[in-house]
Enzyme design. Structure first.
Site, mmCIF file in Angstrom:
data_model
loop_
_atom_site.group_PDB
_atom_site.id
_atom_site.type_symbol
_atom_site.label_atom_id
_atom_site.label_comp_id
_atom_site.label_asym_id
_atom_site.label_seq_id
_atom_site.Cartn_x
_atom_site.Cartn_y
_atom_site.Cartn_z
ATOM 1 N N ALA A 1 43.368 41.685 66.728
ATOM 2 C CA ALA A 1 44.501 41.765 67.648
ATOM 3 C C ALA A 1 45.685 40.853 67.353
ATOM 4 O O ALA A 1 46.787 41.126 67.830
ATOM 5 C CB ALA A 1 44.012 41.498 69.074
ATOM 6 N N ALA A 2 45.501 39.742 66.634
ATOM 7 C CA ALA A 2 46.615 38.808 66.436
ATOM 8 C C ALA A 2 47.713 39.448 65.596
ATOM 9 O O ALA A 2 47.432 40.274 64.719
ATOM 10 C CB ALA A 2 46.110 37.538 65.766
ATOM 11 N N PRO A 3 48.980 39.103 65.886
ATOM 12 C CA PRO A 3 49.451 38.105 66.851
ATOM 13 C C PRO A 3 49.586 38.606 68.283
ATOM 14 O O PRO A 3 49.923 37.855 69.165
ATOM 15 C CB PRO A 3 50.826 37.716 66.300
ATOM 16 C CG PRO A 3 51.310 38.962 65.628
ATOM 17 C CD PRO A 3 50.090 39.597 65.031
ATOM 18 N N GLY B 1 51.021 42.041 69.184
ATOM 19 C CA GLY B 1 51.963 43.123 69.423
ATOM 20 C C GLY B 1 51.296 44.354 70.004
ATOM 21 O O GLY B 1 51.748 44.925 71.003
ATOM 22 N N GLU C 1 40.270 38.268 67.831
ATOM 23 C CA GLU C 1 40.819 37.827 66.546
ATOM 24 C C GLU C 1 39.852 36.839 65.918
ATOM 25 O O GLU C 1 39.447 35.861 66.553
ATOM 26 C CB GLU C 1 42.188 37.180 66.729
ATOM 27 C CG GLU C 1 42.772 36.550 65.482
ATOM 28 C CD GLU C 1 42.878 37.528 64.315
ATOM 29 O OE1 GLU C 1 42.510 37.138 63.186
ATOM 30 O OE2 GLU C 1 43.327 38.673 64.535
ATOM 31 N N CYS D 1 48.959 48.701 57.555
ATOM 32 C CA CYS D 1 50.374 48.674 57.166
ATOM 33 C C CYS D 1 50.472 48.683 55.647
ATOM 34 O O CYS D 1 51.215 47.920 55.048
ATOM 35 C CB CYS D 1 51.085 47.462 57.767
ATOM 36 S SG CYS D 1 50.409 45.868 57.280
#
Length: 431
Positions: free
Chosen positions: A105-107, A109, A128, A226
């Site tokens: 999950a970090a950071p 968004g 995280e 990504c």
């Protein structure tokens, strides 16, 4: 200077689209933010422009505006987030009242985006593995005023062992080789190699296997990266489905993205205003509801009740959880935390100190109503003084909720002449 091995692969991948792809990397990147629906109606922001097509609360903004320095950012009114990164939650499509897990999950968004979709109803577990990044995640959950979220610092395997079949939807935004961020982050280029791609693919397979166990039968799993590498995207999904015959691709309506197989999508920088992303939507076969029940919780301390009555604070449905002298308000569906590394078990209400109650910063950012407030103009010297940690003039007495244009931003304590500043030292601005 992009790695030649990367360019050779992309040329083979894209064929006649390759020149358009290269040209897109030369353009200035689009920057975006996402408004926080938990803060109420859309504010008037002069630097906000066109909407992000796949996210109702997403907007592109003028990069010269530097919205991260505006007081509204401190108040959690919006989150700065790359537009393509908003695609994963669009594919996840969380609904109010559901149990959701954001496994990497970090950071924060995507976690804060999920929370906006839940609108305070349901249960969100944000995990995280990196302790340092988990603290950043916890801070962003606090800043956006999210009450129904638990932040853990665990391995995916550990969570899968403790919470099998507990979630309606699970998001795995997996650590990857970051090729889609080459235009945004120079470090991603420097760290890239074919060996990195292979290493990431192995790690992603492990995370996917653990994440699959968290999904209830009939539930949805969204896998995103990504990066452009097929080894980390389509190939990773194909191999996952071979290992997990209880999962299948799920057809969803996503006209903004490029199809990359059944239930799979690509976000190409030469086809939309954003960086490179990949997303896959998978469904676990069956129709059962999420497993297990939440822990019953504890009784709220008397000092809290007195404080809340004085300021007219009413909590939503939930349950009390205490960690030492700190008091939290957790969602009803939150399971037992015994044995888990927990950074934030819900909304922090405050701390018990001898014969008094000291409210937490997170409580201020969650509040929408309070009987004692000091409202400051976003363009005023007073709000800048407050965010720098200085006292500000005020006729208020006792604990006071400090707001910027009616958005809560922190606490002060007044003596009818000025407010003693209780804005957290680690968040204060420096002139």
């Amino acid at each position: 200077m992009l790695p030649q091995e990367f360019l050779d692969r992309m040329k083979h991948q894209l064929g006649e689209e390759y020149p358009a792809f290269l040209q897109s990397l030369e353009r200035p990147r689009a920057v975006a933010l996402r408004l926080n629906p938990l803060k109420g109606e859309k504010p008037s922001l002069p630097f906000v422009g066109d909407a992000v097509p796949w996210e109702p609360m997403g907007y592109y903004y003028d990069p010269e505006a530097r919205p991260g320095l505006h007081p509204y950012h401190d108040a959690g009114v919006y989150y700065l987030q790359e537009a393509s990164a908003m695609s994963a939650v669009a594919l996840l499509d969380p609904q109010p009242g559901e149990r959701i897990c954001d496994l990497c999950a970090a950071p924060g968004g995507k976690s804060t985006q999920i929370a906006g979709r839940l609108m305070g109803k349901g249960f969100l577990l944000c995990n995280e593995y990196s302790p340092k990044r988990a603290k950043i995640l916890s801070g962003n959950i606090e800043r956006l005023g999210i009450a129904n979220a638990l932040v853990t610092n665990e391995t995916p395997d550990r969570l899968a062992e403790r919470l099998p079949g507990y979630f309606d939807r699970v998001l795995i935004d997996a650590p990857c080789s970051g090729e889609g961020m080459f235009r945004k982050e120079e470090a991603a280029v420097a760290d890239w190699s074919l060996e990195t791609v292979e290493m990431c693919a192995r790690r992603q397979a492990e995370i996917l296997d653990a994440g699959a166990l968290l999904v209830r039968p009939g539930g949805r799993l969204v896998y995103s990266t990504c990066t452009f590498a097929p080894q980390e995207n389509e190939q990773a999904v194909t191999e996952f489905l071979a290992r997990h015959p209880d999962f299948e691709p799920e057809k969803v309506d996503a006209p903004w993205f490029t199809p990359a197989g059944e239930g799979q999508f690509r976000m190409w920088p030469h086809k939309l205003l954003g960086e490179g992303h990949f997303g896959a939507v998978l469904r676990r076969k069956g129709h059962e509801t999420a497993a297990g029940q939440g822990d019953p919780g504890e009784k709220l301390p008397k000092l809290w009740s007195e404080f809340a009555k004085q300021l007219g604070i009413q909590l939503p449905e939930g349950k009390a959880v205490t960690f030492g002298s700190r008091v939290f308000w957790a969602p009803m569906d939150m399971p037992s935390l015994k044995g888990l590394k927990v950074l934030r078990p819900g909304l922090e209400l405050g701390e018990l100190k001898k014969d008094r109650f000291e409210p937490a910063h997170g409580l201020a950012l969650w509040l929408k109503e309070c009987s004692n407030t000091e409202n400051l103009d976003s363009n005023s010297r007073e709000i800048q003084d407050y965010l720098c940690g200085n006292v500000i003039p005020s006729h208020k007495k006792g604990w006071c909720l400090v707001c910027v244009d009616s958005y809560p931003v922190g606490w002060g304590k007044g003596d009818c002449v000025q407010l003693k500043n209780h804005y957290p030292k680690g968040l204060r601005h420096f002139r």
